[in-house]
Write a protein that holds these residues in place. Structure first.
Motif, PDB file in Angstrom:
ATOM      1  N   THR A  54      51.633  53.728 -25.198  1.00 57.83           N
ATOM      2  CA  THR A  54      50.194  53.956 -25.251  1.00 57.83           C
ATOM      3  C   THR A  54      49.455  52.925 -24.400  1.00 57.83           C
ATOM      4  OG1 THR A  54      50.347  54.968 -27.435  1.00 57.83           O
ATOM      5  CG2 THR A  54      48.196  54.085 -26.803  1.00 57.83           C
ATOM      6  N   ARG A  57      49.779  53.948 -20.774  1.00 60.89           N
ATOM      7  CA  ARG A  57      48.910  55.094 -20.475  1.00 60.89           C
ATOM      8  C   ARG A  57      47.428  54.694 -20.442  1.00 60.89           C
ATOM      9  NH1 ARG A  57      51.937  57.428 -24.651  1.00 60.89           N
ATOM     10  NH2 ARG A  57      53.738  58.553 -23.887  1.00 60.89           N
ATOM     11  N   SER A  58      47.092  53.576 -21.063  1.00 63.12           N
ATOM     12  CA  SER A  58      45.691  53.129 -21.178  1.00 63.12           C
ATOM     13  C   SER A  58      45.399  51.891 -20.345  1.00 63.12           C
ATOM     14  CB  SER A  58      45.382  52.817 -22.649  1.00 63.12           C
ATOM     15  OG  SER A  58      45.684  53.903 -23.470  1.00 63.12           O
ATOM     16  N   GLY A  61      41.703  51.288 -18.955  1.00 59.97           N
ATOM     17  CA  GLY A  61      40.742  50.954 -19.998  1.00 59.97           C
ATOM     18  C   GLY A  61      40.976  49.566 -20.571  1.00 59.97           C
ATOM     19  N   GLY A 156      45.153  46.898 -29.816  1.00 63.68           N
ATOM     20  CA  GLY A 156      44.357  46.905 -28.598  1.00 63.68           C
ATOM     21  C   GLY A 156      43.173  45.972 -28.623  1.00 63.68           C
TER      22      GLY A 156
END
Length: 165
Positions: A54, A57-58, A61, A156
């Motif tokens: 994840t 993929r991020s 951001g 995150g």
């Protein structure tokens, strides 16, 4: 023992019993080295690998959030970020201007906007109080070893900004 994962494929155990996976990923048209490491393969869960996937993929951001954390440190005169900028200005002088992708006149902001994301280190075995992902930045990686690092937890959230030493 090897671990198979949908995103990472087969991740082999190294000779020390740990896991290692590496790939170059483009983030905003810039190549970034992403490394997944775990000192003990048995400490890595499927959910840890899912969280690491994840993060990958991020990356764009999370890169923006890391830069926001660096900007937030500008208000603290003795912060790692302000020390990094001050040292680069002192060391590089006028040549620093050649590296800036923005030249607004606010040197601190211009340096932060111009930092290159070099590596993202993922630690899928990390517990709640440990860094899960570490983003490493430099203004001029060819000329200096000085870096800034922004660490995230598995959720995150930014948990630390440091100088990578």
């Amino acid at each position: 023992m090897a671990i198979e994962h949908d995103y990472f494929g087969i991740v082999e155990e190294d000779s020390t019993g740990g896991l290692y996976w590496s790939e170059t990923v483009d983030v905003a048209d810039q190549p970034v080295q992403v490394e997944l490491t775990a000192p003990v393969a048995d400490d890595v869960s499927e959910s840890g690998l899912d969280a690491a996937a994840t993060v990958i993929r991020s990356l764009e951001g999370l890169d923006a959030r890391a830069r926001d954390a660096l900007i937030a440190e500008l208000s603290q005169r003795g912060s790692v970020t302000t020390q990094y900028i001050d040292q680069r200005v002192d060391d590089m002088g006028e040549s620093l201007l050649d590296l800036l992708v923005h030249n607004s006149g606010d040197i601190a902001m211009d340096v932060l906007r111009s930092l290159q994301l070099l590596t993202v280190a993922l630690h899928p075995q990390a517990t709640d109080d440990e860094a899960f992902a570490i983003f490493t930045y430099s203004i001029d990686p060819d000329e200096t070893d000085a870096v800034l690092q922004v660490s995230f937890d598995a959720r995150g959230d930014v948990v630390a900004v440091d100088d990578g030493e």
